[in-house]
Scaffold this active site. Structure first.
Site, short mmCIF file in Angstrom:
data_model
loop_
_atom_site.label_atom_id
_atom_site.label_comp_id
_atom_site.label_asym_id
_atom_site.label_seq_id
_atom_site.Cartn_x
_atom_site.Cartn_y
_atom_site.Cartn_z
N ASP A 1 68.99 19.85 36.85
CA ASP A 1 70.29 18.71 36.91
C ASP A 1 69.52 17.33 36.85
O ASP A 1 68.50 17.03 37.61
CB ASP A 1 70.89 18.91 38.17
CG ASP A 1 72.22 17.82 38.19
OD1 ASP A 1 72.74 17.58 37.10
OD2 ASP A 1 72.54 17.49 39.08
N HIS A 2 69.71 16.32 35.98
CA HIS A 2 69.18 14.86 35.55
C HIS A 2 67.60 14.89 35.40
O HIS A 2 66.84 14.20 35.67
CB HIS A 2 69.39 14.17 37.11
CG HIS A 2 70.84 13.73 37.27
ND1 HIS A 2 71.82 14.54 37.52
CD2 HIS A 2 71.49 12.56 36.87
CE1 HIS A 2 73.11 14.10 37.41
NE2 HIS A 2 72.94 12.76 37.09
N GLU B 1 77.28 23.15 25.91
CA GLU B 1 76.49 21.93 25.49
C GLU B 1 77.42 20.91 25.11
O GLU B 1 77.14 19.92 25.68
CB GLU B 1 75.64 22.25 24.38
CG GLU B 1 74.66 21.20 24.20
CD GLU B 1 73.77 21.38 22.81
OE1 GLU B 1 72.28 21.22 22.99
OE2 GLU B 1 74.25 21.73 21.84
N CYS C 1 69.67 15.65 16.71
CA CYS C 1 68.98 16.12 17.87
C CYS C 1 67.36 15.83 17.76
O CYS C 1 66.93 16.19 18.80
CB CYS C 1 69.44 17.53 17.83
SG CYS C 1 71.18 17.80 18.29
N HIS D 1 73.20 15.61 27.64
CA HIS D 1 74.25 16.33 27.65
C HIS D 1 75.07 16.85 29.00
O HIS D 1 74.14 16.79 30.10
CB HIS D 1 74.25 17.92 27.08
CG HIS D 1 73.99 17.79 25.40
ND1 HIS D 1 74.86 17.66 24.64
CD2 HIS D 1 72.67 17.97 24.69
CE1 HIS D 1 74.19 17.52 23.43
NE2 HIS D 1 73.01 17.83 23.64
N HIS E 1 68.37 12.70 23.98
CA HIS E 1 69.95 12.62 24.32
C HIS E 1 70.16 13.28 25.31
O HIS E 1 69.60 14.35 25.43
CB HIS E 1 70.76 12.61 23.04
CG HIS E 1 70.71 13.82 22.41
ND1 HIS E 1 69.63 14.43 21.61
CD2 HIS E 1 71.47 15.11 22.62
CE1 HIS E 1 69.66 15.61 21.27
NE2 HIS E 1 70.69 16.04 22.03
N HIS F 1 67.16 16.15 26.44
CA HIS F 1 66.54 16.98 25.51
C HIS F 1 66.15 16.27 24.02
O HIS F 1 67.09 15.47 23.81
CB HIS F 1 67.07 18.42 25.36
CG HIS F 1 68.14 18.75 24.48
ND1 HIS F 1 68.37 20.01 24.10
CD2 HIS F 1 68.99 17.85 23.92
CE1 HIS F 1 69.39 19.94 23.46
NE2 HIS F 1 69.98 18.70 23.23
NI NI Z 1 71.41 17.93 22.16
#
Ligand code: NI
Length: 138
Positions: free
Chosen positions: A81-82, A127, A36, A44, A42, A17
Protein backbone atom coordinates in the site's frame (compact mmCIF):
# COMPACT_ATOMS: atom_id res chain seq x y z
CA UNK A 1 -16.48 -32.20 8.96
CA UNK A 2 -18.91 -29.59 7.76
CA UNK A 3 -19.80 -28.79 4.20
CA UNK A 4 -17.11 -26.70 2.47
CA UNK A 5 -17.91 -23.07 1.73
CA UNK A 6 -15.75 -20.44 0.06
CA UNK A 7 -15.30 -17.10 1.83
CA UNK A 8 -13.91 -14.01 0.09
CA UNK A 9 -12.62 -10.88 1.79
CA UNK A 10 -12.01 -7.66 -0.10
CA UNK A 11 -9.09 -5.32 0.52
CA UNK A 12 -7.85 -2.18 -1.22
CA UNK A 13 -4.41 -0.75 -1.72
CA UNK A 14 -2.94 2.05 -3.79
CA UNK A 15 0.34 1.60 -5.62
CA UNK A 16 2.34 2.96 -8.54
CA UNK A 17 4.09 1.04 -11.27
CA UNK A 18 5.71 1.28 -14.67
CA UNK A 19 5.73 -1.54 -17.19
CA UNK A 20 9.18 -1.83 -18.72
CA UNK A 21 11.46 -4.74 -19.47
CA UNK A 22 15.23 -4.42 -19.90
CA UNK A 23 14.96 -7.22 -22.46
CA UNK A 24 13.49 -4.79 -24.99
CA UNK A 25 14.57 -1.48 -26.50
CA UNK A 26 12.85 1.72 -25.32
CA UNK A 27 10.87 1.80 -28.56
CA UNK A 28 9.80 -1.84 -28.25
CA UNK A 29 8.78 -1.23 -24.62
CA UNK A 30 6.62 1.71 -25.69
CA UNK A 31 5.02 -0.39 -28.40
CA UNK A 32 4.36 -3.35 -26.08
CA UNK A 33 3.16 -1.54 -22.95
CA UNK A 34 1.78 1.70 -24.45
CA UNK A 35 1.08 4.43 -21.91
CA UNK A 36 1.87 1.97 -19.09
CA UNK A 37 5.52 2.48 -20.18
CA UNK A 38 5.44 6.23 -19.44
CA UNK A 39 8.79 6.99 -17.75
CA UNK A 40 7.54 8.22 -14.38
CA UNK A 41 4.87 5.58 -13.84
CA UNK A 42 1.26 5.90 -12.78
CA UNK A 43 -0.96 4.70 -9.98
CA UNK A 44 -3.88 2.36 -9.42
CA UNK A 45 -6.38 1.78 -6.66
CA UNK A 46 -6.14 -1.98 -6.66
CA UNK A 47 -8.93 -4.13 -5.28
CA UNK A 48 -7.77 -7.45 -3.84
CA UNK A 49 -10.20 -10.30 -3.24
CA UNK A 50 -8.78 -13.25 -1.29
CA UNK A 51 -10.80 -16.48 -1.18
CA UNK A 52 -10.46 -19.34 1.26
CA UNK A 53 -12.23 -22.68 1.26
CA UNK A 54 -12.98 -24.93 4.18
CA UNK A 55 -15.63 -26.71 6.20
CA UNK A 56 -18.13 -24.68 8.21
CA UNK A 57 -17.30 -25.26 11.87
CA UNK A 58 -19.60 -25.58 14.88
CA UNK A 59 -19.60 -21.79 15.28
CA UNK A 60 -20.89 -21.47 11.71
CA UNK A 61 -17.58 -20.16 10.40
CA UNK A 62 -15.07 -21.22 7.73
CA UNK A 63 -12.37 -18.87 8.98
CA UNK A 64 -11.80 -16.52 11.87
CA UNK A 65 -12.31 -13.19 10.15
CA UNK A 66 -9.96 -11.25 12.41
CA UNK A 67 -7.19 -13.78 11.78
CA UNK A 68 -7.91 -13.73 8.03
CA UNK A 69 -7.72 -9.93 7.94
CA UNK A 70 -4.55 -9.93 10.04
CA UNK A 71 -2.66 -12.27 7.71
CA UNK A 72 -3.71 -10.41 4.55
CA UNK A 73 -2.87 -7.04 6.05
CA UNK A 74 0.54 -8.02 7.42
CA UNK A 75 1.57 -10.27 4.52
CA UNK A 76 0.25 -8.15 1.63
CA UNK A 77 -1.33 -4.77 2.30
CA UNK A 78 1.42 -3.45 4.56
CA UNK A 79 4.02 -4.39 1.91
CA UNK A 80 2.22 -2.88 -1.10
CA UNK A 81 0.00 0.00 0.00
CA UNK A 82 1.26 3.43 -1.10
CA UNK A 83 4.38 1.89 -2.60
CA UNK A 84 6.07 2.23 -5.95
CA UNK A 85 6.10 -1.43 -6.99
CA UNK A 86 9.15 -0.99 -9.23
CA UNK A 87 11.23 0.78 -6.58
CA UNK A 88 9.93 -0.23 -3.14
CA UNK A 89 9.13 -3.93 -3.65
CA UNK A 90 12.29 -6.02 -3.93
CA UNK A 91 10.50 -8.88 -5.70
CA UNK A 92 9.95 -6.61 -8.71
CA UNK A 93 13.66 -6.06 -9.24
CA UNK A 94 14.14 -7.48 -12.71
CA UNK A 95 10.48 -8.52 -12.89
CA UNK A 96 7.95 -6.44 -14.83
CA UNK A 97 5.33 -5.04 -12.45
CA UNK A 98 2.34 -6.27 -14.43
CA UNK A 99 -0.74 -7.22 -12.46
CA UNK A 100 -0.27 -10.80 -13.67
CA UNK A 101 3.03 -10.83 -11.79
CA UNK A 102 1.46 -8.94 -8.87
CA UNK A 103 -1.21 -11.64 -8.50
CA UNK A 104 1.51 -14.30 -8.30
CA UNK A 105 3.47 -12.21 -5.78
CA UNK A 106 0.39 -11.83 -3.58
CA UNK A 107 -0.11 -15.60 -3.80
CA UNK A 108 3.52 -16.10 -2.74
CA UNK A 109 3.24 -13.59 0.13
CA UNK A 110 0.07 -15.25 1.42
CA UNK A 111 1.39 -18.80 1.05
CA UNK A 112 4.55 -17.92 2.99
CA UNK A 113 2.55 -16.36 5.85
CA UNK A 114 -0.43 -18.71 5.87
CA UNK A 115 -1.37 -20.06 9.30
CA UNK A 116 -5.13 -20.49 8.87
CA UNK A 117 -6.85 -23.88 8.76
CA UNK A 118 -8.92 -22.84 5.72
CA UNK A 119 -7.24 -23.35 2.34
CA UNK A 120 -6.16 -20.38 0.21
CA UNK A 121 -7.82 -20.98 -3.16
CA UNK A 122 -8.00 -17.69 -5.07
CA UNK A 123 -6.33 -14.31 -5.35
CA UNK A 124 -8.16 -11.82 -7.56
CA UNK A 125 -6.81 -8.34 -8.24
CA UNK A 126 -8.71 -5.66 -10.11
CA UNK A 127 -6.35 -3.06 -11.49
CA UNK A 128 -9.09 -0.97 -13.13
CA UNK A 129 -12.80 -1.45 -13.65
CA UNK A 130 -11.94 -3.26 -16.88
CA UNK A 131 -8.99 -5.44 -15.83
CA UNK A 132 -9.00 -8.31 -13.36
CA UNK A 133 -6.28 -10.89 -12.75
CA UNK A 134 -6.86 -14.20 -10.99
CA UNK A 135 -4.67 -16.90 -9.53
CA UNK A 136 -6.54 -20.05 -8.52
CA UNK A 137 -5.27 -23.13 -6.72
CA UNK A 138 -5.27 -26.15 -9.03
NI1 NI B 1 -0.92 0.46 -14.75
Amino acid sequence: MGVPVQVTSRYRFAAAHRLDTPALSPEANRKLYGKCNNPFGHGHDYILDVTVDGPVDGDGLVVNRAAFDAVVRSAVIDKLDHKNLNVDVAEFTGVVATTENLAMLVRDYLTAAWTLPAKLVRVRISETQRNTFVWEAQ
